[in-house]
Structures are given as C-alpha cells and as structure tokens.
Design a protein around this motif. Structure first.
Motif, PDB file in Angstrom:
ATOM      1  N   ILE A   1      52.087  40.565  39.746  1.00 40.50           N
ATOM      2  CA  ILE A   1      51.540  42.179  40.277  1.00 40.50           C
ATOM      3  C   ILE A   1      51.537  42.237  38.637  1.00 40.50           C
ATOM      4  O   ILE A   1      51.637  43.347  37.516  1.00 40.50           O
ATOM      5  N   VAL A   2      50.260  43.187  38.757  1.00 44.46           N
ATOM      6  CA  VAL A   2      49.422  44.481  38.131  1.00 44.46           C
ATOM      7  C   VAL A   2      49.691  45.939  38.473  1.00 44.46           C
ATOM      8  O   VAL A   2      48.599  45.954  39.902  1.00 44.46           O
ATOM      9  N   PHE A   3      49.806  46.851  37.592  1.00 43.58           N
ATOM     10  CA  PHE A   3      49.993  47.743  39.087  1.00 43.58           C
ATOM     11  C   PHE A   3      49.455  49.228  37.374  1.00 43.58           C
ATOM     12  O   PHE A   3      49.956  49.109  36.753  1.00 43.58           O
ATOM     13  N   ASP A   4      49.087  50.326  38.351  1.00 39.45           N
ATOM     14  CA  ASP A   4      48.431  51.516  37.294  1.00 39.45           C
ATOM     15  C   ASP A   4      49.588  53.071  38.871  1.00 39.45           C
ATOM     16  O   ASP A   4      47.893  53.377  38.952  1.00 39.45           O
TER      17      ASP A   4
ATOM     18  N   ALA B   1      48.997  42.018  43.730  1.00 38.80           N
ATOM     19  CA  ALA B   1      49.299  41.326  43.390  1.00 38.80           C
ATOM     20  C   ALA B   1      48.456  39.947  43.354  1.00 38.80           C
ATOM     21  O   ALA B   1      47.366  39.521  44.032  1.00 38.80           O
ATOM     22  N   ALA B   2      48.641  38.413  42.860  1.00 32.17           N
ATOM     23  CA  ALA B   2      48.289  37.666  41.761  1.00 32.17           C
ATOM     24  C   ALA B   2      47.216  36.961  43.595  1.00 32.17           C
ATOM     25  O   ALA B   2      46.908  36.491  43.864  1.00 32.17           O
ATOM     26  N   ASN B   3      48.818  36.566  44.528  1.00 37.50           N
ATOM     27  CA  ASN B   3      48.151  35.938  45.661  1.00 37.50           C
ATOM     28  C   ASN B   3      46.696  36.950  46.811  1.00 37.50           C
ATOM     29  O   ASN B   3      46.198  36.058  47.340  1.00 37.50           O
ATOM     30  N   GLN B   4      46.738  37.906  46.400  1.00 41.14           N
ATOM     31  CA  GLN B   4      45.798  38.710  47.236  1.00 41.14           C
ATOM     32  C   GLN B   4      44.033  37.717  46.569  1.00 41.14           C
ATOM     33  O   GLN B   4      43.288  38.015  47.239  1.00 41.14           O
ATOM     34  N   ALA B   5      44.586  37.529  45.493  1.00 42.48           N
ATOM     35  CA  ALA B   5      43.063  37.321  44.882  1.00 42.48           C
ATOM     36  C   ALA B   5      42.735  35.327  44.753  1.00 42.48           C
ATOM     37  O   ALA B   5      42.191  35.092  43.867  1.00 42.48           O
ATOM     38  N   GLY B   6      43.820  35.032  45.147  1.00 41.25           N
ATOM     39  CA  GLY B   6      44.067  33.395  45.932  1.00 41.25           C
ATOM     40  C   GLY B   6      44.498  32.901  44.741  1.00 41.25           C
ATOM     41  O   GLY B   6      44.354  31.809  44.872  1.00 41.25           O
TER      42      GLY B   6
ATOM     43  N   ILE C   1      43.798  36.087  33.782  1.00 40.40           N
ATOM     44  CA  ILE C   1      44.194  35.924  34.632  1.00 40.40           C
ATOM     45  C   ILE C   1      44.481  37.469  35.018  1.00 40.40           C
ATOM     46  O   ILE C   1      44.544  38.048  36.391  1.00 40.40           O
ATOM     47  N   ILE C   2      45.599  38.009  34.496  1.00 37.12           N
ATOM     48  CA  ILE C   2      46.185  38.906  34.066  1.00 37.12           C
ATOM     49  C   ILE C   2      45.152  40.182  33.562  1.00 37.12           C
ATOM     50  O   ILE C   2      44.725  41.185  34.846  1.00 37.12           O
ATOM     51  N   GLU C   3      44.094  40.090  32.702  1.00 36.88           N
ATOM     52  CA  GLU C   3      43.125  41.452  32.381  1.00 36.88           C
ATOM     53  C   GLU C   3      42.259  40.673  33.898  1.00 36.88           C
ATOM     54  O   GLU C   3      41.658  42.328  34.538  1.00 36.88           O
ATOM     55  N   ASP C   4      41.895  39.429  34.369  1.00 39.22           N
ATOM     56  CA  ASP C   4      41.111  39.838  35.696  1.00 39.22           C
ATOM     57  C   ASP C   4      41.498  40.757  36.780  1.00 39.22           C
ATOM     58  O   ASP C   4      40.905  41.148  37.443  1.00 39.22           O
TER      59      ASP C   4
ATOM     60  N   MET D   1      36.287  39.303  30.886  1.00 37.23           N
ATOM     61  CA  MET D   1      36.715  39.319  32.104  1.00 37.23           C
ATOM     62  C   MET D   1      35.623  39.400  33.379  1.00 37.23           C
ATOM     63  O   MET D   1      35.085  39.751  33.704  1.00 37.23           O
ATOM     64  N   SER D   2      36.728  38.804  34.907  1.00 35.20           N
ATOM     65  CA  SER D   2      35.767  39.359  35.413  1.00 35.20           C
ATOM     66  C   SER D   2      36.168  39.843  37.196  1.00 35.20           C
ATOM     67  O   SER D   2      37.206  39.452  36.758  1.00 35.20           O
ATOM     68  N   VAL D   3      36.215  40.111  37.514  1.00 32.61           N
ATOM     69  CA  VAL D   3      36.073  40.692  38.690  1.00 32.61           C
ATOM     70  C   VAL D   3      36.510  39.907  40.157  1.00 32.61           C
ATOM     71  O   VAL D   3      35.363  38.771  40.126  1.00 32.61           O
ATOM     72  N   LEU D   4      37.418  39.481  40.383  1.00 29.17           N
ATOM     73  CA  LEU D   4      38.026  38.444  41.961  1.00 29.17           C
ATOM     74  C   LEU D   4      38.017  38.918  42.553  1.00 29.17           C
ATOM     75  O   LEU D   4      37.897  40.067  43.486  1.00 29.17           O
TER      76      LEU D   4
END
Ligand code: NI
Length: 167
Positions: free
Chosen positions: A59-62, A48-53, A31-34, A1-4
C-alpha cells in the motif's frame, strides 16, 4: 513513472486477497513509484496494489492533501496487530468505488506492522485520518471494499445503480 489503471467495482480482482511479497527487491521500486503517481493523479490519499491490478500486498498512502508537501509512505505486507476504540469515519470514499461516499465504522486507533520499501520493519501507531486510511487500504489487500462495511441496504442501492450504469 507511469499512471496505472485503477480497477473499479465490480471487478472480481478487487475481491481477491493479494499475495504477500516474499522478496523486497529493485523490481518493486518501479511498482511503488507508479502506485504513488497513480494515487496523486487520481487524486487519492491511499492506494493498494491490487486496485491497480497488481497481485501484491503493498500500500502507498499520504494523508497530507497539500500538494506542496507530498511525501508518501509505503507499507509492504501490512498487518494490523492492535486495535482500540470505535469511530465512524465521515464521508469515506474509494477510487475503486466511483460516485459513493459513506460513513464507515472503523477502529479509532490501529497499530500496523509491515516493511518499508527497502524491506526494513516498520511499525505505525495511528489515530484519526491516518488510522482510517490504513484500515481502508489493508482491507483492499484482504479483498474488502468499504461498501462491504456499510449497511446492506445502502450497499444494495449502490450496487444496483452501478451495475445499471456500466451495462
Ligand atoms: Ni479504496
């Protein structure tokens, strides 16, 4: 896993509509895990994925900010299919809009349809904090930032300040 890396205003990529995902496969899982790791690290309650390019409607949310009970959800190609009522979210913020919090007009309740990370259809009926998060993240996929929903004056003040800072 990596931080984007998270893109920030005024990156033009944030203004673009993200591409719908047409194939939910294994390549999406990383991608989802990252994305989730990036969200927690920030820390934020949604990404949202596009925030990470990444040009994809994911989208992921919690909404649970308690670190002990982390359990993120994923929606692929989310669409708001029903809305009800009006509220003003308090102190909304965004990882892509540094140093600004504002009240934002939102729907009180939204019903959102999309796919989970395995491609199974999902339907979420949300009110309260979750409703605001879903609207905020789906806005991102449509190239809309929360500053696009506040008063023109507030938006101008923020833009001027931000553009000066990053010069
Ligand atoms: Ni945001």
């Amino acid at each position: 896993m990596s931080v984007l890396d998270i893109l920030t205003f005024p990156d033009p990529f944030l203004k673009q509509r993200a591409k719908p995902v047409d194939n939910v496969d294994d390549s999406l899982q990383q991608i989802i895990e990252d994305m989730a790791e990036t969200m927690y690290q920030a820390p934020g309650v949604g990404l949202a994925a596009n925030q990470a390019g990444i040009d994809a409607c994911i989208i992921v949310f919690d909404p649970n900010t308690d670190e002990q009970s982390r359990d993120f959800q994923v929606l692929i190609n989310p669409v708001i299919i029903e809305t009800q009522g009006r509220v003003v979210s308090e102190n909304e913020g965004c990882l892509s809009v540094p140093d600004l919090r504002s009240d934002v007009p939102r729907f009180e309740r939204v019903v959102v349809e999309g796919l989970d990370r395995r491609g199974n259809p999902q339907k979420i009926d949300a009110t309260g904090f979750l409703s605001t998060i879903l609207q905020h993240e789906i806005d991102h996929l449509n190239g809309i930032l929360f500053i696009d929903r506040i008063s023109a004056l507030k938006r101008q003040i923020y833009k001027r300040k931000r553009l000066k800072e990053i010069k």
